[in-house]
Motif scaffolding. Structure first.
Motif: not given
Length: 638
Positions: A240-246, A259-271
């Protein structure tokens, strides 16, 4: 390996012996010289081929012993690559990915075989074959030990597409990562392990129960193997981090937000991902979208990880709006402070930011209230520094007179005597600068109760020195004497406390020794030791009481002996404090002389001996008399 070495050495020695024998043998008449040379060359060629094939033969032996040795497969492929045998290396990797089982793999991670296999085709500009290898790898998740291994393959797949350098490379890489992050259709949102039979395939609950009772199979829970990499890889923060960077680099802002909304929904986001998203959106002038990302992040992360997000969020918000949206900023600060645990060391940052906001854009009175809350919320070791900042801000905003109540609260809530003494000294110095001499003296007297002159340390010594300098500059002889009296009383209070503590400790030690020795000494020995210890304590107490009485200077003469009168006068003179108060000596002497006879009559003929002795002659009336003697005479007159 040792057996192989023995066999290989024997075979090499045999071929060397055959070659040596052929060269030393005399050729016969029928034998042609050319045939003899060909035979010798064939033997030497066999020996050379055997020597060259030794690494491959050794690798074959090791892989037959352990076909799941990942490092050995890499070494075998490197042997073919060094010989520029591409077909042999491809054959090795094909056998490796088919033979190695992930949960039996040793000396390396099995997914590195897939990466090396694809890299081999990429280095030889065969991108279609490399894509085929990656597609085969990601379609067989059972070949990987866990989600992280499969995520590494997905990321390497996307990086290979980027390394091609074609115009459509970023789009192909994004497409690969979107495949990796696509949620499986049969995923229920939780990684539940499946029930398995050790001797069979996965079965339902009924089949498992029936199979477990026949004695041929049992239920097995293999949490790692049953979890499945494919079900967990789509939630990998790395992918997910690589996809967000791209998306932030080559995509649109809307795609990045999605992409960031999906990361928040799936709880895979980091600080760190949240920080990068906020910076990117602010750079694109999408401030509200950035604040929305921060809002979701502070609701996702727990304390103290959320502190970094709150700090950046509040700083960006205040920098953006200032005092235009003051109520919203206050609500954000209050929400942040509600999540701070009581006594947390990091709370100081948020309180100071909040107070700075009120000072610059709000009400100074609110800023003072926030600093007061901060002084109570911070840990004990930071409370003194917070009160100092509180006092400084109050003096700057409202004047020094406003700091009086803050000083009083700081002294009452001090966690140790050194802090209390320090604040008392600063408070008294403030009152001195304001000209409030009586208030400053009262503060010195109050703070002195915590300043031990003997063992109080540097803070106590500095405190008594400051009080002495204050009395010399603004006081009189009487106030200086009162300061010395307070100092003696405080020192005596702390001395008694130390003696009481020492006596209790010694009494406990003696009781322990008595209990330890009671087995051999009997009850009489224990009673004797207890009486001995009690007597020692009583004697010490009597000696201290006698010293106190002598320090007070109270001495009563004997029946009529001049020796006792002289001794009492000498003891009193040793304790005399001469502070130069001789203005009314003549009047005091006259009063004593006038009432001398009445005192003798009242005490039945017993003479009262003063500081200068009994019945001082008239010619000594002009000699200076100390304050202590005056006090004793007044007591005698009363």
């Amino acid at each position: 390996v040792r057996d192989f070495a023995v066999v290989f050495d024997a075979c090499a020695a045999f071929l060397e012996g055959v070659a040596a024998a052929a060269m030393e043998a005399e050729p016969s008449a029928e034998e042609i010289a050319e045939d003899r040379d060909a035979e010798i060359g064939l033997v030497l060629a066999r020996l050379e081929d055997l020597t060259e094939r030794r690494p491959l033969l050794m690798s074959s032996v090791l892989l037959r012993q352990n076909p799941h040795n990942v490092h050995e497969w890499h070494k075998r492929a490197r042997i073919f690559l060094d010989r520029e045998d591409l077909a042999g290396a491809v054959e090795v990797f094909t056998s490796a990915v088919a033979s190695v089982q992930p949960w039996k793999a040793s000396n390396g991670r099995p997914h590195t075989l897939w990466l090396a296999f694809a890299k081999l085709y990429e280095d030889h500009d065969d991108l279609e074959s490399a894509r085929s290898v990656f597609n085969k790898a990601v379609s067989t998740p059972e070949k990987f030990r866990g989600p992280d291994d499969l995520a590494a393959v997905w990321c390497e797949f996307a990086e290979m597409e980027l390394r091609t350098g074609t115009p459509e490379a970023p789009a192909l890489a994004i497409k690969v990562l979107e495949r990796a992050t696509a949620r499986p259709k049969n995923d229920g949102g939780k990684d539940r392990p499946a029930k398995r039979l050790r001797a069979g395939k996965p079965a339902g609950d009924a089949e498992v129960v029936l199979g477990a009772g026949d004695g041929n199979a049992a239920i097995s829970w293999d949490y790692e193997a049953d979890r499945g990499s494919a079900r967990a890889c789509w939630r990998s923060p790395r992918v997910w981090g690589m996809l967000a960077d791209l998306q932030m680099s080559v995509g649109s802002v809307a795609d990045a937000i999605r992409v960031y909304d999906a990361m928040m929904d799936y709880k895979v986001v980091t600080v760190e991902m949240v920080m990068n998203a906020g910076r990117h959106l602010e750079k694109k002038r999408h401030f509200e979208d950035a604040f929305r990302i921060y809002e979701r992040a502070v609701a996702t992360f727990p304390w103290p990880a959320v502190l970094a997000v709150w700090t950046v969020y509040l700083d960006r918000f205040v920098s953006r709006f200032g005092g235009k949206k003051l109520e919203r900023a206050r609500d954000l600060f209050e929400e942040a402070l509600q999540k701070v645990p009581q006594g947390d060391r990091n709370a100081r940052i948020l309180y100071l930011m909040y107070a700075d906001l009120e000072e610059k854009h709000g009400l100074p009175k609110k800023a003072m209230g926030i600093l007061a809350r901060a002084a109570e919320a911070v840990p004990d070791d930071e409370r003194a520094s917070m009160y100092k900042l509180y006092i400084s801000k109050a003096s700057q905003l409202f004047g020094v007179t406003r700091t009086r109540e803050i000083f009083e609260k700081a002294i009452m809530t001090a966690v140790d005597t050194a802090t209390s003494v320090g604040f008392s000294q600063r408070f008294a110095e403030l009152e001195t600068r304001l000209g409030e001499i009586d208030r400053a003296r009262a503060i010195y007297a109050h703070g002195a109760q915590a300043a031990d002159p003997g063992t109080g340390g540097r803070a106590a010594d500095e405190y008594w020195r400051a009080w002495g300098d204050f009395e010399l500059a603004h006081g009189s002889e009487e106030t200086y004497a009162e300061m010395l009296r307070v100092k003696r009383s405080v020192q005596m209070k702390f001395s008694r406390a130390h003696l009481t503590t020492g006596a209790a400790a010694s009494r406990g030690t003696i009781e322990q020794q008595a209990a330890a020795g009671s087995g051999g000494a009997g009850i009489h020995g224990v009673v004797g030791m207890a009486e001995q210890s009690r007597g020692a304590v009583d004697i010490a107490a009597m000696e201290r009481q006698a010293e106190v009485l002598m320090a007070d200077g109270a001495a009563v003469g004997g029946a009529s002996g001049e020796g006792m009168e002289a001794g009492a006068a000498q003891a009193a003179n040793e304790e005399e404090i001469d502070i130069g108060m001789d203005d009314d000596d003549d009047d005091d002497n006259e009063d004593v002389a006038a009432t001398g006879g009445d005192q003798e009559a009242a005490f039945g003929g017993i003479k009262v001996v003063g500081i200068e002795g009994a019945a001082a002659p008239a010619e000594d009336a002009d000699e200076p008399v100390g304050a202590l003697a005056k006090l004793k005479r007044k007591r005698a007159q009363a």
